[in-house]
Design a protein around this motif. Structure first.
Motif, PDB file in Angstrom:
ATOM      1  N   UNK A   1      24.256  36.689  -7.339  1.00  0.00           N
ATOM      2  CA  UNK A   1      25.049  37.237  -8.458  1.00  0.00           C
ATOM      3  C   UNK A   1      25.906  36.161  -9.143  1.00  0.00           C
ATOM      4  N   UNK A   2      26.462  35.240  -8.371  1.00  0.00           N
ATOM      5  CA  UNK A   2      27.267  34.165  -8.968  1.00  0.00           C
ATOM      6  C   UNK A   2      26.396  33.242  -9.815  1.00  0.00           C
ATOM      7  N   UNK A   3      25.193  32.941  -9.333  1.00  0.00           N
ATOM      8  CA  UNK A   3      24.286  32.092 -10.116  1.00  0.00           C
ATOM      9  C   UNK A   3      23.812  32.811 -11.377  1.00  0.00           C
ATOM     10  N   UNK A   4      23.604  34.116 -11.283  1.00  0.00           N
ATOM     11  CA  UNK A   4      23.202  34.898 -12.455  1.00  0.00           C
ATOM     12  C   UNK A   4      24.324  34.875 -13.506  1.00  0.00           C
ATOM     13  N   UNK A   5      25.555  35.048 -13.061  1.00  0.00           N
ATOM     14  CA  UNK A   5      26.700  34.979 -13.978  1.00  0.00           C
ATOM     15  C   UNK A   5      26.778  33.600 -14.620  1.00  0.00           C
ATOM     16  N   UNK A   6      26.540  32.565 -13.826  1.00  0.00           N
ATOM     17  CA  UNK A   6      26.558  31.206 -14.355  1.00  0.00           C
ATOM     18  C   UNK A   6      25.451  31.015 -15.385  1.00  0.00           C
ATOM     19  N   UNK A   7      24.265  31.549 -15.111  1.00  0.00           N
ATOM     20  CA  UNK A   7      23.147  31.474 -16.055  1.00  0.00           C
ATOM     21  C   UNK A   7      23.541  32.111 -17.387  1.00  0.00           C
ATOM     22  N   UNK A   8      24.129  33.288 -17.340  1.00  0.00           N
ATOM     23  CA  UNK A   8      24.534  33.971 -18.570  1.00  0.00           C
ATOM     24  C   UNK A   8      25.598  33.174 -19.319  1.00  0.00           C
ATOM     25  N   UNK A   9      26.482  32.523 -18.575  1.00  0.00           N
ATOM     26  CA  UNK A   9      27.483  31.660 -19.197  1.00  0.00           C
ATOM     27  C   UNK A   9      26.821  30.471 -19.905  1.00  0.00           C
ATOM     28  N   UNK A  10      25.806  29.885 -19.270  1.00  0.00           N
ATOM     29  CA  UNK A  10      25.085  28.772 -19.897  1.00  0.00           C
ATOM     30  C   UNK A  10      24.389  29.217 -21.181  1.00  0.00           C
TER      31      UNK A  10
ATOM     32  N   UNK B   1      25.090  22.358 -21.411  1.00  0.00           N
ATOM     33  CA  UNK B   1      24.609  23.670 -20.975  1.00  0.00           C
ATOM     34  C   UNK B   1      23.098  23.650 -20.763  1.00  0.00           C
ATOM     35  N   UNK B   2      22.369  22.997 -21.656  1.00  0.00           N
ATOM     36  CA  UNK B   2      20.912  22.907 -21.503  1.00  0.00           C
ATOM     37  C   UNK B   2      20.541  22.075 -20.279  1.00  0.00           C
ATOM     38  N   UNK B   3      21.268  21.000 -20.040  1.00  0.00           N
ATOM     39  CA  UNK B   3      21.006  20.167 -18.859  1.00  0.00           C
ATOM     40  C   UNK B   3      21.298  20.939 -17.573  1.00  0.00           C
ATOM     41  N   UNK B   4      22.373  21.726 -17.582  1.00  0.00           N
ATOM     42  CA  UNK B   4      22.705  22.512 -16.394  1.00  0.00           C
ATOM     43  C   UNK B   4      21.699  23.638 -16.180  1.00  0.00           C
ATOM     44  N   UNK B   5      21.163  24.172 -17.254  1.00  0.00           N
ATOM     45  CA  UNK B   5      20.108  25.181 -17.118  1.00  0.00           C
ATOM     46  C   UNK B   5      18.897  24.560 -16.410  1.00  0.00           C
TER      47      UNK B   5
END
Length: 161
Positions: free
Chosen positions: A93-102, A118-122
């Protein structure tokens, strides 16, 4: 039982190892030197995952995702991606939230540097936990497509990574 040789104690218990890792993570978070925080995250090798999967230790890793520092975030993602296998209820769930933030950053950030990061972190997230991206393929494509036409070459290159 036999006495241990001088200077050698018994191996720490599981609880002691978790407590020690917790202290290390707390000290790293409080450390003003970025290099020390990064070295700590990079030292969290797979053999430690059996202990790092504990919810209280996962919680100490999550703030690194929001620090705005690519190297720290990337190192935390590598660890959290591994921990998602062991403790998906806490980590995914934390990674999903992070994905949505990216995705939000890629589509709404005013600065090319923020969109590029953001693209690099994705890309790093896709390496750390590829299973997470499958169910979000459409929003990811919708966020990445405009970046391909960016005037800033760094943003377009990051979108392709």
């Amino acid at each position: 039982g036999e006495a241990l040789p001088a200077g050698q104690g018994a191996l720490p218990s599981v609880c002691e190892r978790v407590e020690l890792l917790e202290k290390v993570l707390v000290l790293a978070a409080l450390e003003p030197a970025r290099g020390a925080r990064l070295a700590t995250l990079q030292a969290l090798s797979p053999p430690l995952d059996v202990h790092l999967q504990q919810p209280r230790l996962v919680e100490l890793l999550l703030p690194y995702l929001e620090m705005g520092d690519y190297a720290l975030c990337s190192a935390a993602l590598a660890v959290l991606g591994r921990l998602a296998e062991r403790n998906p209820g806490e980590v995914v769930p934390a990674l999903r939230t992070f994905l949505l933030s990216l995705l939000t950053q890629m589509t709404h950030a005013h600065s090319p540097a923020a969109r590029q990061q953001a693209a690099r972190l994705l890309s790093r997230l896709s390496e750390a936990r590829p299973q997470l991206l499958g169910s979000h393929a459409t929003p990811i494509v919708l966020a990445l497509t405009p970046l391909l036409g960016e005037a800033d070459a760094g943003v377009a290159t990051a979108a392709l990574a």
